[in-house]
Design a protein around this motif. Structure first.
Motif, PDB file in Angstrom:
ATOM      1  N   THR A  26       0.825  -1.205   0.000  1.00  0.00           N
ATOM      2  CA  THR A  26       0.000   0.000   0.000  1.00  0.00           C
ATOM      3  C   THR A  26       0.860   1.255   0.000  1.00  0.00           C
ATOM      4  O   THR A  26       0.585   2.224  -0.718  1.00  0.00           O
ATOM      5  CB  THR A  26      -0.943   0.008   1.219  1.00  0.00           C
ATOM      6  OG1 THR A  26      -1.793  -1.143   1.154  1.00  0.00           O
ATOM      7  CG2 THR A  26      -1.799   1.264   1.225  1.00  0.00           C
ATOM      8  N   TRP A 103      -9.370 -13.418  -6.081  1.00  0.00           N
ATOM      9  CA  TRP A 103      -8.841 -12.239  -5.404  1.00  0.00           C
ATOM     10  C   TRP A 103      -8.427 -11.151  -6.375  1.00  0.00           C
ATOM     11  O   TRP A 103      -8.214 -10.004  -5.984  1.00  0.00           O
ATOM     12  CB  TRP A 103      -7.657 -12.607  -4.525  1.00  0.00           C
ATOM     13  CG  TRP A 103      -6.434 -13.062  -5.288  1.00  0.00           C
ATOM     14  CD1 TRP A 103      -6.125 -14.327  -5.653  1.00  0.00           C
ATOM     15  CD2 TRP A 103      -5.366 -12.239  -5.773  1.00  0.00           C
ATOM     16  NE1 TRP A 103      -4.945 -14.355  -6.341  1.00  0.00           N
ATOM     17  CE2 TRP A 103      -4.455 -13.093  -6.427  1.00  0.00           C
ATOM     18  CE3 TRP A 103      -5.110 -10.869  -5.723  1.00  0.00           C
ATOM     19  CZ2 TRP A 103      -3.290 -12.620  -7.042  1.00  0.00           C
ATOM     20  CZ3 TRP A 103      -3.951 -10.393  -6.324  1.00  0.00           C
ATOM     21  CH2 TRP A 103      -3.055 -11.260  -6.972  1.00  0.00           C
ATOM     22  N   SER A 106     -10.634  -7.814  -6.570  1.00  0.00           N
ATOM     23  CA  SER A 106     -10.411  -6.868  -5.476  1.00  0.00           C
ATOM     24  C   SER A 106      -9.050  -6.198  -5.604  1.00  0.00           C
ATOM     25  O   SER A 106      -8.893  -5.015  -5.265  1.00  0.00           O
ATOM     26  CB  SER A 106     -10.527  -7.588  -4.129  1.00  0.00           C
ATOM     27  OG  SER A 106      -9.550  -8.608  -4.011  1.00  0.00           O
ATOM     28  N   SER A 107      -8.058  -6.925  -6.108  1.00  0.00           N
ATOM     29  CA  SER A 107      -6.726  -6.342  -6.300  1.00  0.00           C
ATOM     30  C   SER A 107      -6.750  -5.273  -7.386  1.00  0.00           C
ATOM     31  O   SER A 107      -6.095  -4.232  -7.260  1.00  0.00           O
ATOM     32  CB  SER A 107      -5.723  -7.436  -6.676  1.00  0.00           C
ATOM     33  OG  SER A 107      -5.568  -8.362  -5.624  1.00  0.00           O
ATOM     34  N   ILE A 109      -9.418  -3.464  -8.266  1.00  0.00           N
ATOM     35  CA  ILE A 109     -10.152  -2.318  -7.731  1.00  0.00           C
ATOM     36  C   ILE A 109      -9.265  -1.514  -6.794  1.00  0.00           C
ATOM     37  O   ILE A 109      -9.244  -0.274  -6.823  1.00  0.00           O
ATOM     38  CB  ILE A 109     -11.429  -2.791  -7.010  1.00  0.00           C
ATOM     39  CG1 ILE A 109     -12.407  -3.386  -8.039  1.00  0.00           C
ATOM     40  CG2 ILE A 109     -12.081  -1.639  -6.255  1.00  0.00           C
ATOM     41  CD1 ILE A 109     -13.632  -4.021  -7.419  1.00  0.00           C
ATOM     42  N   ARG A 110      -8.499  -2.220  -5.933  1.00  0.00           N
ATOM     43  CA  ARG A 110      -7.563  -1.540  -5.023  1.00  0.00           C
ATOM     44  C   ARG A 110      -6.552  -0.715  -5.811  1.00  0.00           C
ATOM     45  O   ARG A 110      -6.302   0.465  -5.498  1.00  0.00           O
ATOM     46  CB  ARG A 110      -6.849  -2.576  -4.164  1.00  0.00           C
ATOM     47  CG  ARG A 110      -5.647  -2.036  -3.378  1.00  0.00           C
ATOM     48  CD  ARG A 110      -4.953  -3.177  -2.642  1.00  0.00           C
ATOM     49  NE  ARG A 110      -3.701  -2.758  -1.999  1.00  0.00           N
ATOM     50  CZ  ARG A 110      -2.517  -2.791  -2.601  1.00  0.00           C
ATOM     51  NH1 ARG A 110      -2.422  -3.214  -3.857  1.00  0.00           N
ATOM     52  NH2 ARG A 110      -1.433  -2.419  -1.948  1.00  0.00           N
ATOM     53  N   LEU A 111      -5.951  -1.316  -6.827  1.00  0.00           N
ATOM     54  CA  LEU A 111      -4.940  -0.633  -7.631  1.00  0.00           C
ATOM     55  C   LEU A 111      -5.515   0.610  -8.295  1.00  0.00           C
ATOM     56  O   LEU A 111      -4.939   1.707  -8.182  1.00  0.00           O
ATOM     57  CB  LEU A 111      -4.399  -1.588  -8.694  1.00  0.00           C
ATOM     58  CG  LEU A 111      -3.457  -0.978  -9.742  1.00  0.00           C
ATOM     59  CD1 LEU A 111      -2.141  -0.547  -9.089  1.00  0.00           C
ATOM     60  CD2 LEU A 111      -3.198  -1.966 -10.875  1.00  0.00           C
ATOM     61  N   TRP A 112      -6.651   0.463  -8.961  1.00  0.00           N
ATOM     62  CA  TRP A 112      -7.204   1.573  -9.731  1.00  0.00           C
ATOM     63  C   TRP A 112      -7.786   2.658  -8.834  1.00  0.00           C
ATOM     64  O   TRP A 112      -7.674   3.842  -9.138  1.00  0.00           O
ATOM     65  CB  TRP A 112      -8.234   1.044 -10.725  1.00  0.00           C
ATOM     66  CG  TRP A 112      -7.612   0.168 -11.790  1.00  0.00           C
ATOM     67  CD1 TRP A 112      -6.300   0.185 -12.185  1.00  0.00           C
ATOM     68  CD2 TRP A 112      -8.251  -0.852 -12.546  1.00  0.00           C
ATOM     69  NE1 TRP A 112      -6.092  -0.764 -13.165  1.00  0.00           N
ATOM     70  CE2 TRP A 112      -7.261  -1.413 -13.407  1.00  0.00           C
ATOM     71  CE3 TRP A 112      -9.551  -1.355 -12.597  1.00  0.00           C
ATOM     72  CZ2 TRP A 112      -7.560  -2.445 -14.307  1.00  0.00           C
ATOM     73  CZ3 TRP A 112      -9.846  -2.386 -13.495  1.00  0.00           C
ATOM     74  CH2 TRP A 112      -8.855  -2.913 -14.341  1.00  0.00           C
ATOM     75  N   ALA A 113      -8.405   2.280  -7.730  1.00  0.00           N
ATOM     76  CA  ALA A 113      -8.986   3.281  -6.828  1.00  0.00           C
ATOM     77  C   ALA A 113      -7.900   4.132  -6.174  1.00  0.00           C
ATOM     78  O   ALA A 113      -7.990   5.364  -6.135  1.00  0.00           O
ATOM     79  CB  ALA A 113      -9.845   2.589  -5.767  1.00  0.00           C
ATOM     80  N   ILE A 114      -6.869   3.470  -5.650  1.00  0.00           N
ATOM     81  CA  ILE A 114      -5.779   4.217  -4.999  1.00  0.00           C
ATOM     82  C   ILE A 114      -5.064   5.098  -6.017  1.00  0.00           C
ATOM     83  O   ILE A 114      -4.737   6.257  -5.740  1.00  0.00           O
ATOM     84  CB  ILE A 114      -4.788   3.252  -4.327  1.00  0.00           C
ATOM     85  CG1 ILE A 114      -5.456   2.575  -3.119  1.00  0.00           C
ATOM     86  CG2 ILE A 114      -3.527   3.992  -3.882  1.00  0.00           C
ATOM     87  CD1 ILE A 114      -4.594   1.530  -2.428  1.00  0.00           C
ATOM     88  N   THR A 115      -4.835   4.564  -7.197  1.00  0.00           N
ATOM     89  CA  THR A 115      -4.157   5.342  -8.237  1.00  0.00           C
ATOM     90  C   THR A 115      -4.947   6.591  -8.595  1.00  0.00           C
ATOM     91  O   THR A 115      -4.379   7.694  -8.681  1.00  0.00           O
ATOM     92  CB  THR A 115      -3.955   4.482  -9.498  1.00  0.00           C
ATOM     93  OG1 THR A 115      -3.192   3.318  -9.167  1.00  0.00           O
ATOM     94  CG2 THR A 115      -3.218   5.270 -10.569  1.00  0.00           C
TER      95      THR A 115
END
Length: 262
Positions: A26, A103, A106-107, A109-115
């Motif tokens: 993260t 998984w 979710s990975s 979504i995590r990558l694109w949302a944080i970016t």
């Protein structure tokens, strides 16, 4: 002269790069996304400065000159391996398709949302710095403000269509980068794509949103509602163009090649 890699080899390289991006901690992801946000601001500032210098004497040639200046920022992103939203569609999606684990969604979504969030955060922070009176040369603020007003005053359909083109172009950058074998090749591809993106201009959610933010900081009559609406429409268009037109099409190309080989 080296032979260009096949679509299957490009896909294999993309899977390896996608794994690296998805496996970031993260802290690493936050840092690289933040870096990409303020890096793209330098591209916008370069565009504004060059446009302001060239336009009084050469008119519309300033658009070409500004696009040439803007493209340098895309080179910075690619050489520095910063995490830019939309540019990180193809490689992680290739990894997800190749592995097909639950998984992965979710990975992604995590990558694109944080970016997306950190690109905007880093960009807005540096835009505020550049908005301090006297930091930019005379005329640059006006040039950036005029572009911002043009961006928010277009129709929704026009913005969406432009964002589809922009999303396809930036995701195509990811694919093309896997097809070159040298740093010089990566630089050349990044520069050409950056030039085309600004010349259109075609909408990319980070570039467009930060451009509008610049306009607001420099006194353009743009409300927060227009900013949010523009960002939402461009994001939707980037998803359609980046995932629909480029990523899924190239995945289908590789699957078709494997079936032919079989």
């Amino acid at each position: 002269m080296p032979i260009a890699p096949s679509p299957s080899e490009i896909f294999h390289r993309a899977v390896e790069e996608g794994e690296r991006r998805l496996d970031q901690s993260t802290l690493e992801l936050v840092a690289t996304s933040f870096i990409a946000g303020f890096t793209i601001v330098f591209a916008l500032v370069a565009l504004g400065i060059v446009h302001a210098l060239v336009e009084p004497r050469f008119g519309d040639v300033a658009k070409v000159a500004g696009a040439l200046a803007f493209a340098v920022g895309i080179v910075f992103l690619v050489v520095g391996r910063a995490e830019l939203f939309n540019e990180n569609f193809f490689d992680p999606a290739a990894k997800a398709v190749d592995q097909s684990d639950s998984w992965m969604l979710s990975s992604l979504i995590r990558l694109w949302a944080i970016t997306l969030v950190l690109n905007l955060g880093g960009g807005v922070l540096l835009a505020v710095v550049f908005s301090v009176d006297g930091v930019l040369p005379s005329g640059s603020a006006s040039a950036l403000s005029e572009v911002a007003k043009e961006l928010v005053h277009r129709g929704t359909v026009t913005t969406f269509a432009s964002a589809i083109a922009g999303g396809a172009l930036v995701s195509l950058l990811s694919y093309l980068l896997q097809g070159v074998n040298s740093v010089n090749g990566r630089i050349a591809v990044a520069y050409v794509v950056g030039f085309l993106l600004a010349l259109g201009p075609f909408d990319h959610v980070i570039v467009t949103t930060l451009h509008v933010v610049f306009g607001m900081l420099f006194g353009a009559e743009i409300g927060y509602g227009a900013l949010i609406t523009t960002a939402a429409v461009v994001t939707a268009g980037n998803l359609v163009g980046g995932l629909g037109l480029v990523t899924f099409t190239h995945v289908a190309q590789v699957r078709g090649a494997r079936q032919s080989d079989g």
